[in-house]
Enzyme design. Structure first.
Site, PDB file in Angstrom:
ATOM      1  N   HIS A 315       0.796  -1.324   0.106  1.00  0.00           N
ATOM      2  CA  HIS A 315      -0.300   0.057   0.198  1.00  0.00           C
ATOM      3  C   HIS A 315       1.157   1.247  -0.136  1.00  0.00           C
ATOM      4  O   HIS A 315       1.790   1.198   0.773  1.00  0.00           O
ATOM      5  CB  HIS A 315      -0.898   0.013   1.214  1.00  0.00           C
ATOM      6  CG  HIS A 315      -1.960   1.084   1.162  1.00  0.00           C
ATOM      7  ND1 HIS A 315      -1.932   2.286   1.335  1.00  0.00           N
ATOM      8  CD2 HIS A 315      -3.402   0.841   1.354  1.00  0.00           C
ATOM      9  CE1 HIS A 315      -2.977   3.065   1.365  1.00  0.00           C
ATOM     10  NE2 HIS A 315      -3.864   1.946   1.217  1.00  0.00           N
ATOM     11  N   ARG A 335      -6.061  10.169  -0.160  1.00  0.00           N
ATOM     12  CA  ARG A 335      -6.011  10.732  -1.227  1.00  0.00           C
ATOM     13  C   ARG A 335      -7.180  10.974  -2.313  1.00  0.00           C
ATOM     14  O   ARG A 335      -7.145  11.982  -3.185  1.00  0.00           O
ATOM     15  CB  ARG A 335      -4.886   9.745  -1.817  1.00  0.00           C
ATOM     16  CG  ARG A 335      -3.426   9.891  -1.499  1.00  0.00           C
ATOM     17  CD  ARG A 335      -2.584   8.750  -2.044  1.00  0.00           C
ATOM     18  NE  ARG A 335      -2.742   7.618  -1.357  1.00  0.00           N
ATOM     19  CZ  ARG A 335      -2.799   6.475  -1.941  1.00  0.00           C
ATOM     20  NH1 ARG A 335      -2.736   6.261  -3.280  1.00  0.00           N
ATOM     21  NH2 ARG A 335      -2.850   5.407  -1.541  1.00  0.00           N
TER      22      ARG A 335
HETATM   23  O1  MEZ Z   1      -9.208  -2.075   0.141  1.00  0.00           O
HETATM   24  C1  MEZ Z   1      -8.245  -1.578   0.890  1.00  0.00           C
HETATM   25  O2  MEZ Z   1      -7.099  -2.002   1.022  1.00  0.00           O
HETATM   26  C2  MEZ Z   1      -8.395  -0.292   1.545  1.00  0.00           C
HETATM   27  C3  MEZ Z   1      -9.781   0.145   1.460  1.00  0.00           C
HETATM   28  C4  MEZ Z   1      -7.323   0.426   2.170  1.00  0.00           C
HETATM   29  C5  MEZ Z   1      -7.370   1.769   2.484  1.00  0.00           C
HETATM   30  O3  MEZ Z   1      -6.546   2.470   2.074  1.00  0.00           O
HETATM   31  O4  MEZ Z   1      -8.188   2.194   3.139  1.00  0.00           O
END
Ligand code: MEZ
Length: 528
Positions: A315, A335
């Protein structure tokens, strides 16, 4: 002023001028190039070739390969397999997928037992912040959702699984609402929808910035109300088979007294979640404490195939400062609400809602090329300018839509309404996992898999919000299919024959490591 303060000041002073700035999107070629150059999935030295087993000859990261090729904690001379429980369905895992499967199977009349490593609800589901993608707006359609997800997944998604995911989205969202999930609504009462990276339309249903927690609150209540039998602190350590290719139960470990619990089941549903706590390539993680990929190693040993086991999601925006928050998610929804990413010079360097693999690669590039900001603990990161969200959407937006994020940082005296924070990619999700068919059945008969432990749906890069959808759609599918199978089956014999085969193959492949899997807990816990 320190270098960090100078750089932070650049972000603060450029905010007003930047607020209307458009950032060009990457072309398909640029994105491909960026990802191939900087994404951790393309770092050759991080990968090993599996030496035996169902995916022999294929690649995965060293951290996972070690576990897949690891020894079982169950000795060859394990005493006679006397079941302490006999059930139609054993559900392993206490997160959203396991709870959904349990509710579905219970409604179908099956006798079930749930076994969880920690407490019911301790899972990656509760860590999910930003939302659940569902095509519910009049302008949207499951086809559009399908195309976005396929593009995001680099066209590697299993088309059948993805089709079911997007088509069943609206009905499972309604199911959750009927159970009591309180998705955010607009003033007129309509569901409030937001955009996620790589999506062509806003389609995220959410509960502020703790969507997964709200889903789990409701699912857990329902599991308790339905009086589902739950064995907490009882992780699975081995599957049982009939020796002829069908799963017939499992061995659990009672963490309270270290005893083994043998469960005989007509069908087993594995919902053991992800792998963040393997800290692949040294990355911090957004995952909960128990995310150690247990389901993958026991399933591999029992002879079921994995798919896309070489691809992981980092992420783009995990916190890197303060050190105590390293790896914790700064939701993509921030974001989506307008927050910019900026390097040490205060420059934007990527359109913030490109797909996650592209944004993560761009952050890594900035840091590798000397445009990152070093934290006092020696990590590198870039700025995420959250005060801009209030500037764009009106004062109070962060407080209204991101209360969890505000609280997380305020514990360390950081006010995200006033100052930017430092972020770097964090290990978030396994894109691949155990191969399943349309009903969630693995290549080992009578073993069903739901949620993050399964692979194929998301291709090589999952879109935001498709995971909360996945756990519900496939939790339901696995629960329904396993109940139907159990109703038409008898109990099978309990054997560990697959372990003898596994040990023989392991020795013939020359593997003699002392790694034991499943790992159950991160290794830094054992050292304490
Ligand atoms: O689906 C995901 O991983 C999610 C919703 C993550 C996030 O950034 O909140």
């Amino acid at each position: 002023m320190s270098d960090i303060d100078v750089s932070k000041e650049r972000v603060n002073t450029s905010r007003a001028a930047r607020s209307q700035q458009e950032m060009p999107r990457l072309s398909a070629e640029e994105k491909d190039d960026l990802v191939h150059r900087y994404h951790p999935d393309y770092k050759k030295e991080a990968y090993a070739t599996l030496r035996f087993g169902p995916n022999k000859g294929e690649q995965t990261v060293h951290e996972l390969a070690r576990l897949l090729e690891g020894e079982s904690p169950v000795p060859a001379d394990f005493p006679a397999l006397k079941p302490a429980h006999q059930v139609d369905i054993l559900i392993i895992g206490g997160g959203g997928a396991g709870a959904t499967a349990a509710l579905t199977a219970k409604a179908a009349g099956a006798k079930i037992l749930m076994a969880t490593k920690l407490r019911l609800g301790d899972s990656n589901t509760v860590m999910a912040e930003g939302g659940m993608q569902v095509a519910v707006s009049p302008e949207d359609s499951p086809i559009r959702h399908f195309v976005d997800s396929l593009k995001g997944g680099h066209m590697a998604n299993d088309r059948v699984l993805l089709k079911q995911l997007v088509e069943e989205g609206p009905s499972v969202a309604q199911w959750l609402i009927d159970l009591g999930v309180m998705f955010d609504r607009e003033d007129d009462g309509n569901l409030s929808l937001r955009a996620g990276g790589g999506s062509s339309l806003p389609r995220l249903l959410r509960c502020k910035d703790y969507t997964g927690l709200e889903l789990m609150r409701v699912l857990k209540d329902c599991v308790l109300n339905e009086e589902v039998e739950v064995l907490e602190f009882s992780p699975v350590i081995e599957l049982l088979t009939d020796g002829k290719g069908s799963c017939t139960g499992a061995i659990l470990k009672d963490l309270d007294n270290d005893r083994r619990i043998v469960v005989q089941a007509k069908t087993v549903i594995l919902a053991t979640g992800g792998i963040g706590r393997l800290h692949i390539q040294g990355f911090p993680t957004s995952n909960h404490f128990g995310a150690t990929g247990d389901g993958l190693s026991i399933t591999y040993r029992a002879g079921a195939s994995l798919t896309l086991q070489d691809t992981f999601q980092y992420h783009p925006t995990g916190a890197v400062f303060p050190e105590a928050m390293a790896g914790l998610l700064v939701t993509e929804a921030i974001r989506s609400a307008g927050a910019h990413l900026l390097n040490a010079k205060g420059e934007r360097f990527v359109y913030e809602l490109e797909t996650r693999d592209a944004v993560a690669s761009a952050v890594i590039r900035e840091c590798l090329e000397g445009r990152g900001i070093q934290t006092p603990a020696g990590r590198y990161g870039v700025w995420i300018d959250m005060p801009l969200v209030d500037q764009i959407n009106g004062e109070g937006t962060l407080e209204k839509r991101f209360p969890n994020m505000i609280r997380q940082f305020s514990r360390y005296d950081i006010d995200i309404r006033k100052e930017p924070v430092l972020v770097y990619p964090t290990l978030h999700y396994q894109n691949g996992g155990i191969q399943i068919d349309a009903e969630g059945e693995s290549t080992l008969k009578n073993l069903f898999v739901a949620g993050e432990a399964s692979g194929g749906i998301h291709g090589r890069n999952r879109l935001m919000g498709n995971s909360l959808l996945d756990i519900i759609v496939y939790g339901k599918r696995a629960g329904a299919a396993a109940s139907k199978r159990a109703a038409a089956s008898d109990f099978g014999p309990l054997s560990l024959d697959h372990l003898s085969r596994f040990r023989k193959e392991r020795s013939e492949a020359g593997v003699n490591s002392d790694v034991v899997s499943p790992m159950l807990f991160p290794d830094y816990v054992k050292k304490q």
